[in-house]
Write a protein that holds these residues in place. Structure first.
Motif, short mmCIF file in Angstrom:
data_model
loop_
_atom_site.label_atom_id
_atom_site.label_comp_id
_atom_site.label_asym_id
_atom_site.label_seq_id
_atom_site.Cartn_x
_atom_site.Cartn_y
_atom_site.Cartn_z
N THR A 57 -2.34 0.00 -4.25
CA THR A 57 -3.09 1.26 -4.27
C THR A 57 -3.48 1.67 -5.68
O THR A 57 -4.52 2.31 -5.88
N CYS A 116 2.15 -2.71 -6.05
CA CYS A 116 1.45 -1.63 -5.34
C CYS A 116 -0.06 -1.85 -5.43
O CYS A 116 -0.67 -1.72 -6.50
N VAL A 140 -9.29 6.19 -3.78
CA VAL A 140 -8.60 6.42 -2.53
C VAL A 140 -9.04 7.74 -1.90
O VAL A 140 -9.53 8.64 -2.59
N ALA A 199 -6.21 6.50 -7.66
CA ALA A 199 -4.74 6.41 -7.73
C ALA A 199 -4.36 5.84 -9.08
O ALA A 199 -4.65 4.68 -9.37
N LYS A 232 0.86 -1.17 0.00
CA LYS A 232 0.00 0.00 0.00
C LYS A 232 0.90 1.22 0.00
O LYS A 232 1.81 1.33 0.83
N TRP A 233 0.66 2.15 -0.94
CA TRP A 233 1.56 3.30 -1.07
C TRP A 233 1.67 4.04 0.26
O TRP A 233 0.66 4.27 0.94
N VAL A 237 -2.94 7.12 3.09
CA VAL A 237 -3.89 6.66 2.07
C VAL A 237 -4.90 5.68 2.66
O VAL A 237 -4.54 4.74 3.36
N ARG A 260 -7.19 2.17 -7.86
CA ARG A 260 -8.28 2.09 -6.90
C ARG A 260 -8.74 3.47 -6.45
O ARG A 260 -7.96 4.42 -6.45
N HIS A 263 -7.77 3.08 1.29
CA HIS A 263 -8.38 2.44 0.13
C HIS A 263 -9.90 2.47 0.32
O HIS A 263 -10.43 1.98 1.31
#
Length: 286
Positions: free
Chosen positions: A233, A231, A238, A252, A132-133, A278, A236, A280
């Motif tokens: 993220t 990644c 966000v 993202a 996850k970023w 972030v 998706r 999700h």
């Protein structure tokens, strides 16, 4: 700090969580022509990052590794406290002085650590581990994304101190928050910390060598593509909690050449985010 591994006796008796063998790790990893110059395992300390930061200021050379069987003042991103039972995970810091890499590219180091950790733990544990970023390690448990580890980097004494914490054998009752997990809870095939740590440091050394050889260029070194492939993220919806109590909501869509998350808002504007928390967001079903 008290010594550990083969450097001293263990004060614990949990046979399901054997101590790391520091002498064996040094024999495997601190070798001529290799990256690592020293590797120490201690029984307990406040923070491996803080300890290595002090050593960096004193002139400690490149590629020192400090591992703790237990930390009582560990820190995560955004200065969050982080703790776990002794010998239940991997708690370590790396001292790095990236020769030939411009300082403006040092921001790629936590991403590099995360990429190496996800690749290693996923391969050996036979799990799907995502990032996850910017660099939270995640697994899916019972259909829910849960965090098993994270990375914190700091500058000290002209060096980068990269700290990594991974939950390996935490039981459900030991989790700090419900959104956390461990390799064991995710069903990892291997949870032997000696094997995981040795392989992780070898994987990192290989990626770090490629990255420094490319002067820290994330494209030429292949780091950007390796990271984006893991990644979770990207692609998706966000919600990004920004400094100053601001929020940014959108999709993202990319990670740019500076490691920033690019979020496209509903009006089509692309916003590069360098720092933020972030979330999700589940897509709405019509």
């Amino acid at each position: 700090m008290r010594g550990f591994g083969h450097d001293g006796p263990s004060p614990w008796t949990d046979l399901e969580r054997p101590p790391l063998d520091s002498a064996a790790l040094r024999a495997d990893l601190v070798v001529p022509g290799g990256l690592w110059t020293s590797l120490d395992v201690v029984t307990e300390t406040g923070s491996t990052n803080s300890d290595l930061a002090a050593r960096a200021k004193a002139g400690e050379p490149e590629a020192a590794v400090l591992v703790a069987e237990s930390q009582n003042a560990g820190r995560g991103r955004l200065d969050r406290r982080w703790s776990a039972p002794p010998r239940s995970g991997l708690f370590l810091s790396l001292l790095l002085r990236p020769e030939g890499v411009p300082m403006e590219r040092y921001g790629w180091l936590p991403i590099l650590v995360g990429t190496a950790a996800a690749a290693t733990l996923g391969r050996i544990g036979e799990l799907e581990i995502g990032l996850k970023w910017p660099n939270d390690l995640q697994v899916v448990v019972d259909g829910t994304e849960r965090k098993i580890g994270g990375i914190l980097t700091e500058l000290s004494g002209g060096a980068v101190i990269a700290g990594l914490g991974v939950n390996v054998t935490l039981r459900e009752s030991e989790l700090p928050v419900p959104a956390a997990a461990s390799l064991a809870l995710a069903g990892a095939k291997v949870t032997d910390r000696q094997t995981l740590l040795r392989s992780l440091l070898r994987e990192f050394a290989e990626l770090y060598g490629e990255w420094t050889a490319a002067a820290g260029d994330p494209h030429a070194s292949g780091l950007l593509s390796a990271y984006t492939a893991r990644c979770t993220t990207l692609g998706r919806p966000v919600r990004v909690l920004l400094p100053g109590a601001r929020e940014l909501t959108g999709e993202a869509v990319a990670v740019d050449g500076d490691g920033r998350l690019v979020v496209r808002t509903p009006d089509g504007t692309r916003h590069p985010v360098a720092a933020g928390d972030v979330v999700h967001v589940r897509p709405q079903v019509s």
